[in-house]
Design a protein around this motif. Structure first.
Motif, PDB file in Angstrom:
ATOM      1  N   PHE A  26       0.832  -1.208   0.000  1.00  0.00           N
ATOM      2  CA  PHE A  26       0.000   0.000   0.000  1.00  0.00           C
ATOM      3  C   PHE A  26       0.869   1.263   0.000  1.00  0.00           C
ATOM      4  O   PHE A  26       0.476   2.281  -0.570  1.00  0.00           O
ATOM      5  N   VAL A  29       1.734   2.297  -3.442  1.00  0.00           N
ATOM      6  CA  VAL A  29       0.624   2.831  -4.241  1.00  0.00           C
ATOM      7  C   VAL A  29       0.097   4.152  -3.674  1.00  0.00           C
ATOM      8  O   VAL A  29      -0.182   5.092  -4.415  1.00  0.00           O
ATOM      9  N   PHE A  30      -0.053   4.201  -2.363  1.00  0.00           N
ATOM     10  CA  PHE A  30      -0.696   5.372  -1.746  1.00  0.00           C
ATOM     11  C   PHE A  30       0.310   6.386  -1.206  1.00  0.00           C
ATOM     12  O   PHE A  30      -0.083   7.492  -0.876  1.00  0.00           O
ATOM     13  N   HIS A  93     -22.964   1.250   5.092  1.00  0.00           N
ATOM     14  CA  HIS A  93     -21.635   0.785   4.688  1.00  0.00           C
ATOM     15  C   HIS A  93     -20.533   1.457   5.511  1.00  0.00           C
ATOM     16  O   HIS A  93     -19.527   0.829   5.843  1.00  0.00           O
ATOM     17  N   ASP A  96     -20.307  -0.346   8.760  1.00  0.00           N
ATOM     18  CA  ASP A  96     -19.561  -1.603   8.628  1.00  0.00           C
ATOM     19  C   ASP A  96     -18.060  -1.325   8.519  1.00  0.00           C
ATOM     20  O   ASP A  96     -17.240  -2.012   9.139  1.00  0.00           O
ATOM     21  N   LEU A 100     -14.894  -2.434  10.883  1.00  0.00           N
ATOM     22  CA  LEU A 100     -13.724  -3.093  10.286  1.00  0.00           C
ATOM     23  C   LEU A 100     -12.429  -2.371  10.681  1.00  0.00           C
ATOM     24  O   LEU A 100     -11.462  -3.001  11.128  1.00  0.00           O
ATOM     25  N   ALA A 228     -15.179   5.448  -2.695  1.00  0.00           N
ATOM     26  CA  ALA A 228     -15.399   3.995  -2.664  1.00  0.00           C
ATOM     27  C   ALA A 228     -16.736   3.667  -2.000  1.00  0.00           C
ATOM     28  O   ALA A 228     -17.490   2.810  -2.478  1.00  0.00           O
ATOM     29  N   LEU A 232     -20.022   1.930  -3.714  1.00  0.00           N
ATOM     30  CA  LEU A 232     -20.638   0.764  -3.077  1.00  0.00           C
ATOM     31  C   LEU A 232     -22.118   1.028  -2.778  1.00  0.00           C
ATOM     32  O   LEU A 232     -22.968   0.138  -2.944  1.00  0.00           O
ATOM     33  N   LYS A 236     -24.506  -1.462  -4.406  1.00  0.00           N
ATOM     34  CA  LYS A 236     -25.189  -2.376  -3.491  1.00  0.00           C
ATOM     35  C   LYS A 236     -25.920  -1.571  -2.429  1.00  0.00           C
ATOM     36  O   LYS A 236     -25.421  -1.390  -1.311  1.00  0.00           O
ATOM     37  N   PHE A 258     -20.638  -7.944  10.277  1.00  0.00           N
ATOM     38  CA  PHE A 258     -19.782  -7.026  11.029  1.00  0.00           C
ATOM     39  C   PHE A 258     -20.365  -6.761  12.423  1.00  0.00           C
ATOM     40  O   PHE A 258     -19.636  -6.589  13.386  1.00  0.00           O
TER      41      PHE A 258
ATOM     42  N   MET B   1       6.437   5.420 -10.501  1.00  0.00           N
ATOM     43  CA  MET B   1       5.034   5.219 -10.876  1.00  0.00           C
ATOM     44  C   MET B   1       4.403   6.573 -11.230  1.00  0.00           C
ATOM     45  O   MET B   1       4.479   7.508 -10.440  1.00  0.00           O
ATOM     46  N   ARG B   6      -0.637   5.548 -10.524  1.00  0.00           N
ATOM     47  CA  ARG B   6      -0.813   5.499  -9.072  1.00  0.00           C
ATOM     48  C   ARG B   6      -2.303   5.556  -8.705  1.00  0.00           C
ATOM     49  O   ARG B   6      -2.786   4.788  -7.877  1.00  0.00           O
ATOM     50  N   ALA B   9      -3.940   2.342  -9.565  1.00  0.00           N
ATOM     51  CA  ALA B   9      -3.588   1.302  -8.586  1.00  0.00           C
ATOM     52  C   ALA B   9      -4.345   1.525  -7.283  1.00  0.00           C
ATOM     53  O   ALA B   9      -4.813   0.574  -6.644  1.00  0.00           O
ATOM     54  N   GLN B  10      -4.506   2.804  -6.894  1.00  0.00           N
ATOM     55  CA  GLN B  10      -5.274   3.092  -5.677  1.00  0.00           C
ATOM     56  C   GLN B  10      -6.716   2.625  -5.833  1.00  0.00           C
ATOM     57  O   GLN B  10      -7.279   1.998  -4.931  1.00  0.00           O
ATOM     58  N   LEU B  13      -6.955  -0.952  -5.410  1.00  0.00           N
ATOM     59  CA  LEU B  13      -6.842  -1.428  -4.028  1.00  0.00           C
ATOM     60  C   LEU B  13      -8.089  -1.105  -3.198  1.00  0.00           C
ATOM     61  O   LEU B  13      -8.289  -1.681  -2.125  1.00  0.00           O
ATOM     62  N   TYR B  14      -8.910  -0.180  -3.671  1.00  0.00           N
ATOM     63  CA  TYR B  14     -10.175   0.076  -2.975  1.00  0.00           C
ATOM     64  C   TYR B  14     -11.182  -1.037  -3.263  1.00  0.00           C
ATOM     65  O   TYR B  14     -12.149  -1.216  -2.514  1.00  0.00           O
ATOM     66  N   PHE B  17     -11.605  -3.590  -0.548  1.00  0.00           N
ATOM     67  CA  PHE B  17     -12.312  -2.938   0.576  1.00  0.00           C
ATOM     68  C   PHE B  17     -13.824  -2.934   0.313  1.00  0.00           C
ATOM     69  O   PHE B  17     -14.627  -3.318   1.169  1.00  0.00           O
ATOM     70  N   MET B  18     -14.201  -2.538  -0.913  1.00  0.00           N
ATOM     71  CA  MET B  18     -15.628  -2.473  -1.244  1.00  0.00           C
ATOM     72  C   MET B  18     -16.237  -3.871  -1.267  1.00  0.00           C
ATOM     73  O   MET B  18     -17.371  -4.071  -0.824  1.00  0.00           O
ATOM     74  N   ILE B  20     -15.248  -6.519   0.450  1.00  0.00           N
ATOM     75  CA  ILE B  20     -15.382  -7.041   1.822  1.00  0.00           C
ATOM     76  C   ILE B  20     -16.585  -6.406   2.521  1.00  0.00           C
ATOM     77  O   ILE B  20     -17.418  -7.088   3.112  1.00  0.00           O
ATOM     78  N   ILE B  21     -16.684  -5.079   2.414  1.00  0.00           N
ATOM     79  CA  ILE B  21     -17.813  -4.393   3.070  1.00  0.00           C
ATOM     80  C   ILE B  21     -19.125  -4.820   2.422  1.00  0.00           C
ATOM     81  O   ILE B  21     -20.097  -5.168   3.113  1.00  0.00           O
ATOM     82  N   GLY B  22     -19.152  -4.804   1.099  1.00  0.00           N
ATOM     83  CA  GLY B  22     -20.397  -5.124   0.386  1.00  0.00           C
ATOM     84  C   GLY B  22     -20.842  -6.549   0.622  1.00  0.00           C
ATOM     85  O   GLY B  22     -22.040  -6.805   0.837  1.00  0.00           O
TER      86      GLY B  22
END
Lengths: 534, 167
Positions: A26, A29-30, A93, A96, A100, A228, A232, A236, A258, B1, B6, B9-10, B13-14, B17-18, B20-22
């Motif tokens: 991460f 990337v971040f 969401h 949740d 998490l 994000a 979502l 959903k 959760f 990068m 970048r 890629a971010q 990587l989200y 997360f979406m 798992i939550i969803g």
């Protein structure tokens, strides 16, 4: 017993290693500044505010009545899909995601062993937050009064009834539909606002012993996370599962694991067993700081004769362990620093912040305003002088590192003198200038990765001091190309060695450093045996 | 990068997360009760009878009391335990002697019991004794056809004649 402790420690370190691998991915990337794994606490605050904002919107349209509750929530989801529906989904969401990040935050701090010593307060005050978070979420599930709400309501009261607290079983309130009144929903909405407010108060207390708490995600992480959640919410949406009907029991439920995971245990085991398990986990978490008690490192010590009351140690202490008090016998406004031993993390960041910690002072014995008994700045200056005089090379490099980051001592070489500090934030920037003036060709400063400092802010303050954005700063006359700031966390020794090689190469391409000697550095310089090159 | 890479890629990587939550916000589905079962919920809140008889106070005893406390009868506060039994298809599935609540044991005896049961026709027989001894004071017997997911509530109200079967 010893065997099991070793196994546990091996498992902990292995888990920590896996977590670090994820964090490094991460980071690439971040960047560390926006890495969600390094800001789990800040993300939890962020989710709280999203839940609050969306909750206020939902409350405007919510009807606190038995029949109105379900209908009003349905109207939100279907009648205004892109406003109320999205808000409802965001509310769900984000809740949740909140759970998490809180659990990950807890697990991460546990794996790092950050629950004992001076951290006990933050740990202990964090444990009740789990219950408040759970209660906040569960309360929210009652309100739409759909089939899931019916299940959650009955499961909750059946669980509570296992405690010998109530004269009459709470479950009797949900036997038949006539037992459920509008007043119940008024009470529920009160609880669903009151408990999160208590949670917020708890979160405020949780960070009380932490200065400059990481409660704000950066813009990149904040907007990215919100986007994000919005995606979502649209992909959903949170939906009701049909109106509650106490004459029937829901067979199959779309389950929010959760929050509702304990209810799965409630019916697969028993209410009593669930209470025992929940109590045991809570008790163990509360006792962890006691189990982790060890020998206490010496805490920072103030020398009043050398403290000028500038308050830089007060501003830089990550744990609010330094307070400023009026100086007795001095004029109005004169202050002195005072260390609160119970809060002190023994990181030495205060010593790095003290303007008196400059090695250029001509005193034979360097005494600073605030210092660490286990590694006084006088000893650091002496060690630096000894280290420089020991080097047998044209290109002398001084490397300052930190006990918590990558192992700097492994870089000891004929051309490199290394010094491992308690935290890199303990390094007064003047030591870098002192080393360069005393014959070093370059100075490498190595700390933990961004967002990963064992003492939270050591690497942040160091970077700002070296960039001239925080006092005490590195003076602008220091050649910046001769100072290399690198971040390498624990276990990244090979990476740190590679960074040192890069720096060594860069220095070889530079002209020789001409020391600007002071009376003190001149004396030192004359002691250094220099092998002249061609 | 590069910046674009970048951000891509971010965004990538989200996605976990979406997901798992969803996913875990609704899945996997939880089977609360198998589809071939119904649920019996037995609950009551009933104060047993006093364990002793009330006694008439003598004029002398009344005179010793404050004027506002001169009740002619003196009754023991403690209540008798309540015994509850439930038979389903002739088999005793629940039997409890419920102690009165309250520090002085002068409040109601309460019970709550849930029992999943196969769908179909069942003969229910509920009995309750609210005295220290003797036969059951209240009883009710009924055959009920239970459908999948149906809830049979067995409640008790002395003022309404005893057991109430609600379905």
């Amino acid at each position: 017993m010893e065997q099991s402790v070793t196994t546990y420690e091996a498992a902990r370190l292995a888990s920590l290693g896996e977590l670090r691998k994820i964090e490094f991915i991460f980071d690439r990337v971040f960047n560390a500044a926006n890495n969600p794994w390094r800001h789990l606490g800040a993300l939890s605050f962020f989710f709280f505010w999203i839940i609050t904002a969306s909750g206020i919107y939902l409350y405007v349209f919510f009807d606190t009545g038995v029949s109105g509750a379900y209908q009003s929530v349905e109207a939100l989801s279907n009648g205004q899909r892109y406003a109320g529906g999205v808000m409802r989904s965001l509310h769900r969401h984000a809740s949740d995601a909140f759970m998490l990040t809180v659990v990950l935050h807890l697990a991460k701090e546990f794996l790092r062993g950050r629950y004992g010593g001076f951290r006990w307060f933050s740990w202990i005050t964090g444990v009740p937050l789990l219950w408040l978070l759970f209660a906040s979420g569960i309360g929210g599930y009652w309100l739409p009064w759909d089939r899931l709400a019916q299940f959650v309501a009955i499961a909750t009261v059946e669980w509570l009834d296992a405690l010998p607290l109530f004269a009459e079983p709470l479950a009797r309130n949900f036997l038949v539909v006539e037992n459920v009144s509008d007043r119940l929903f008024t009470l529920l909405i009160f609880l669903h606002i009151g408990i999160p407010l208590a949670l917020l108060l708890g979160m405020f207390i949780h960070i009380q012993r932490v200065n400059h708490a990481d409660v704000h995600t950066g813009r990149v992480l904040g907007w990215g996370t919100l986007a994000a959640l919005l995606v979502l919410a649209l992909a959903k949406p949170a939906l009701s599962q049909g109106p509650a009907d106490l004459a029937t029991v829901p067979h199959l439920l779309a389950f929010d694991w959760f929050y509702l995971f304990p209810y799965w245990l409630l019916y697969s085991r028993s209410a009593a067993e669930l209470w025992v398990l929940a109590g045991a986990v809570t008790g163990l978490l509360m006792l962890l700081p006691l189990l982790a008690r060890g020998a206490r490192a010496p805490v920072a010590r103030v020398d009043l004769e050398n403290c000028n009351g500038c308050a830089r140690c007060f501003a830089d202490c990550p744990y609010a362990a330094v307070v400023m008090r009026p100086r007795s016998g001095a004029g109005p406004g004169r202050m002195r620093a005072e260390v609160i031993p119970a809060l002190c993390a023994s990181c030495g960041i205060c010593a790095g912040a003290c303007p008196s910690s400059t090695p250029f002072r001509s005193n034979e014995r360097l005494v600073t305003g605030i210092d660490m008994p286990q590694l006084p700045v006088n000893e650091l200056r002496a060690a630096l002088e000894r280290g420089l005089s020991r080097l047998r090379s044209e290109r002398r490099i001084v490397a300052f590192g930190c006990d918590c980051a990558a192992r700097i001592r492994a870089l000891e070489a004929p051309d490199v003198a290394v010094f491992s500090l308690l935290c890199i934030g303990m390094l007064p920037p003047s030591f870098i200038e002192y080393a360069l003036r005393s014959g070093a060709e370059g100075v490498m400063v190595a700390g933990c990765r961004e967002g990963d400092c064992a003492y939270r802010l050591g690497n942040v303050w160091t970077a700002r001091r070296l960039e001239g954005r925080r006092e005490p700063h590195l003076r602008p006359n220091v050649a910046s190309e001769r100072v290399r700031l690198v971040w390498s966390g624990a276990g990244e020794g090979a990476e740190l060695a590679r960074k040192l090689d890069d720096f060594r190469l860069a220095l070889e391409g530079m002209p020789r450093n001409a020391p600007h000697l002071t009376s003190r550095t001149k004396a030192l310089h004359n002691k250094i045996p220099i092998e002249r090159g061609s | 990068m590069t910046a674009i890479l970048r951000y891509l890629a971010q965004a990538a990587l989200y996605v976990p997360f979406m997901v798992i939550i969803g996913y875990f916000s609704t899945s996997p589905a939880y089977v609360h009760l198998p589809s071939d079962q119904a649920l019996v919920r037995l609950s009551l809140s009933h104060a047993g009878q006093r364990i002793g008889e009330c006694r008439q106070r003598t004029p002398g005893e009344l005179a010793k009391l404050s004027p506002n406390m001169r009740a002619p009868l003196e009754c023991p506060r403690e209540r008798a335990p309540v015994t509850v039994e439930l038979e389903i298809d002739g088999k005793l599935v629940y039997r409890e002697v419920l102690q009165p609540s309250g520090l002085r044991r002068d409040l109601a005896s309460t019970a709550y019991w849930r029992h999943p049961i196969a769908v179909g026709s069942h003969r229910f027989r509920a009995r309750l004794r609210d005295r220290a001894s003797g036969d059951f004071t209240y009883a009710r017997e009924q055959t009920i056809e239970l459908a999948p997911a149906q809830v049979l509530v067995i409640d008790f109200s002395a003022s309404q004649g005893g057991f109430l079967f609600r379905f």
